[in-house]
Scaffold this motif. Sequence first.
Motif, PDB file in Angstrom:
ATOM      1  N   LYS A  18     -12.833  -6.750   2.827  1.00 54.64           N
ATOM      2  CA  LYS A  18     -11.880  -6.053   1.962  1.00 54.64           C
ATOM      3  C   LYS A  18     -10.747  -5.444   2.789  1.00 54.64           C
ATOM      4  O   LYS A  18      -9.587  -5.491   2.391  1.00 54.64           O
ATOM      5  CB  LYS A  18     -12.576  -4.947   1.158  1.00 54.64           C
ATOM      6  CG  LYS A  18     -13.556  -5.418   0.133  1.00 54.64           C
ATOM      7  CD  LYS A  18     -12.876  -6.053  -1.047  1.00 54.64           C
ATOM      8  CE  LYS A  18     -12.230  -4.979  -1.878  1.00 54.64           C
ATOM      9  NZ  LYS A  18     -11.543  -5.521  -3.030  1.00 54.64           N
ATOM     10  N   GLN A  19     -11.086  -4.857   3.934  1.00 52.93           N
ATOM     11  CA  GLN A  19     -10.065  -4.256   4.797  1.00 52.93           C
ATOM     12  C   GLN A  19      -9.147  -5.318   5.378  1.00 52.93           C
ATOM     13  O   GLN A  19      -7.937  -5.113   5.463  1.00 52.93           O
ATOM     14  CB  GLN A  19     -10.724  -3.461   5.916  1.00 52.93           C
ATOM     15  CG  GLN A  19     -11.351  -2.188   5.442  1.00 52.93           C
ATOM     16  CD  GLN A  19     -12.175  -1.513   6.512  1.00 52.93           C
ATOM     17  OE1 GLN A  19     -12.327  -2.027   7.607  1.00 52.93           O
ATOM     18  NE2 GLN A  19     -12.721  -0.360   6.178  1.00 52.93           N
TER      19      GLN A  19
ATOM     20  N   THR B  89      -8.364  -8.128   4.006  1.00 49.79           N
ATOM     21  CA  THR B  89      -7.484  -8.544   2.910  1.00 49.79           C
ATOM     22  C   THR B  89      -6.370  -7.532   2.708  1.00 49.79           C
ATOM     23  O   THR B  89      -5.208  -7.906   2.520  1.00 49.79           O
ATOM     24  CB  THR B  89      -8.297  -8.690   1.606  1.00 49.79           C
ATOM     25  OG1 THR B  89      -9.377  -9.593   1.831  1.00 49.79           O
ATOM     26  CG2 THR B  89      -7.446  -9.204   0.475  1.00 49.79           C
ATOM     27  N   LEU B  90      -6.718  -6.254   2.766  1.00 51.36           N
ATOM     28  CA  LEU B  90      -5.720  -5.198   2.616  1.00 51.36           C
ATOM     29  C   LEU B  90      -4.693  -5.240   3.748  1.00 51.36           C
ATOM     30  O   LEU B  90      -3.487  -5.165   3.511  1.00 51.36           O
ATOM     31  CB  LEU B  90      -6.408  -3.833   2.581  1.00 51.36           C
ATOM     32  CG  LEU B  90      -5.509  -2.613   2.475  1.00 51.36           C
ATOM     33  CD1 LEU B  90      -4.882  -2.552   1.081  1.00 51.36           C
ATOM     34  CD2 LEU B  90      -6.305  -1.348   2.749  1.00 51.36           C
TER      35      LEU B  90
ATOM     36  N   THR C  52      -2.009  -7.942   3.645  1.00 55.41           N
ATOM     37  CA  THR C  52      -0.910  -7.771   2.682  1.00 55.41           C
ATOM     38  C   THR C  52       0.208  -6.896   3.242  1.00 55.41           C
ATOM     39  O   THR C  52       1.287  -6.843   2.657  1.00 55.41           O
ATOM     40  CB  THR C  52      -1.417  -7.142   1.371  1.00 55.41           C
ATOM     41  OG1 THR C  52      -1.926  -5.832   1.636  1.00 55.41           O
ATOM     42  CG2 THR C  52      -2.469  -8.006   0.712  1.00 55.41           C
ATOM     43  N   TYR C  53      -0.028  -6.222   4.342  1.00 56.24           N
ATOM     44  CA  TYR C  53       0.967  -5.296   4.889  1.00 56.24           C
ATOM     45  C   TYR C  53       2.260  -5.945   5.376  1.00 56.24           C
ATOM     46  O   TYR C  53       3.323  -5.363   5.175  1.00 56.24           O
ATOM     47  CB  TYR C  53       0.363  -4.418   5.979  1.00 56.24           C
ATOM     48  CG  TYR C  53      -0.400  -3.262   5.421  1.00 56.24           C
ATOM     49  CD1 TYR C  53       0.179  -2.395   4.505  1.00 56.24           C
ATOM     50  CD2 TYR C  53      -1.711  -3.031   5.782  1.00 56.24           C
ATOM     51  CE1 TYR C  53      -0.524  -1.347   3.966  1.00 56.24           C
ATOM     52  CE2 TYR C  53      -2.421  -1.981   5.250  1.00 56.24           C
ATOM     53  CZ  TYR C  53      -1.823  -1.139   4.347  1.00 56.24           C
ATOM     54  OH  TYR C  53      -2.505  -0.107   3.811  1.00 56.24           O
TER      55      TYR C  53
ATOM     56  N   ASP D 107      -2.755   4.579   5.356  1.00 59.52           N
ATOM     57  CA  ASP D 107      -3.543   3.714   4.478  1.00 59.52           C
ATOM     58  C   ASP D 107      -4.716   3.083   5.210  1.00 59.52           C
ATOM     59  O   ASP D 107      -5.829   3.014   4.685  1.00 59.52           O
ATOM     60  CB  ASP D 107      -2.668   2.603   3.886  1.00 59.52           C
ATOM     61  CG  ASP D 107      -1.734   3.109   2.804  1.00 59.52           C
ATOM     62  OD1 ASP D 107      -1.875   4.285   2.395  1.00 59.52           O
ATOM     63  OD2 ASP D 107      -0.863   2.326   2.374  1.00 59.52           O
TER      64      ASP D 107
ATOM     65  N   SER E  69      -8.580   3.911   4.331  1.00 61.77           N
ATOM     66  CA  SER E  69      -9.469   2.862   3.856  1.00 61.77           C
ATOM     67  C   SER E  69     -10.652   2.688   4.793  1.00 61.77           C
ATOM     68  O   SER E  69     -11.771   2.449   4.351  1.00 61.77           O
ATOM     69  CB  SER E  69      -8.719   1.548   3.693  1.00 61.77           C
ATOM     70  OG  SER E  69      -8.331   1.041   4.940  1.00 61.77           O
TER      71      SER E  69
ATOM     72  N   TYR F  37     -13.459   2.456   1.858  1.00 60.26           N
ATOM     73  CA  TYR F  37     -14.324   1.297   2.049  1.00 60.26           C
ATOM     74  C   TYR F  37     -15.580   1.668   2.840  1.00 60.26           C
ATOM     75  O   TYR F  37     -15.816   1.155   3.939  1.00 60.26           O
ATOM     76  CB  TYR F  37     -13.554   0.173   2.740  1.00 60.26           C
ATOM     77  CG  TYR F  37     -12.481  -0.422   1.868  1.00 60.26           C
ATOM     78  CD1 TYR F  37     -12.759  -0.830   0.567  1.00 60.26           C
ATOM     79  CD2 TYR F  37     -11.186  -0.573   2.321  1.00 60.26           C
ATOM     80  CE1 TYR F  37     -11.787  -1.372  -0.239  1.00 60.26           C
ATOM     81  CE2 TYR F  37     -10.201  -1.125   1.521  1.00 60.26           C
ATOM     82  CZ  TYR F  37     -10.518  -1.515   0.239  1.00 60.26           C
ATOM     83  OH  TYR F  37      -9.548  -2.059  -0.559  1.00 60.26           O
TER      84      TYR F  37
END
Length: 183
Positions: A106-107, A109-110, A113-114, A139, A143, A148
């Motif tokens: 999940k991290q 993926t986050l 996107t940056y 952020d 996270s 997370y």
Amino acid sequence: MLKNPFQIAIVFALLALIVKLSIYLLGYQHGDMERYIFFIYTLILCINVFFGIRSNKIMFQNEGRQTKFGDDFKVGARSASFFAIIVAITTYVYYAKIDVDFFEIKQDTLINTYPEKIKNAYLSGALSKNEIKQKIIGDIVNSKLFIYTPYFQAILTLFGLVFIGLFYSALFAFTMRKIPGFK
């Protein structure tokens, strides 16, 4: 038949655990299934509250008494709360011991996107370079350290299921008083 709300909650929490582990074993725990598991838990919670109230009504009818709205609401809320506690514990264990890579994915993926977010923010001129850096660092730290984590997910699951369970409890307690077959 199951007699008290705790027994009912255990049965449905085991059902929720079986569903969660089946999704994990099939390898579908990422993507759209993250949203679907919420709806599956909500459905199982709804059925749990219904059977909790219904078993209490049957017990009262066997004693020759009629339940009140408050009695039905309390039993439904108790059943939902027991269910939420058990599912929160299993959620913590699941993310801490079984699917330990879930939050790393999940991290990633986050973080992936940056670059697009940085480009859009810089081109729009809304933020300066330093503000963009501070926001991204904040952020990532947030996270990584808080959002997370298995603990946060367990707490979120607990409170979410309790509040939804209280709503279902009130809804079913009211509805079951109005439908003739459930009095």
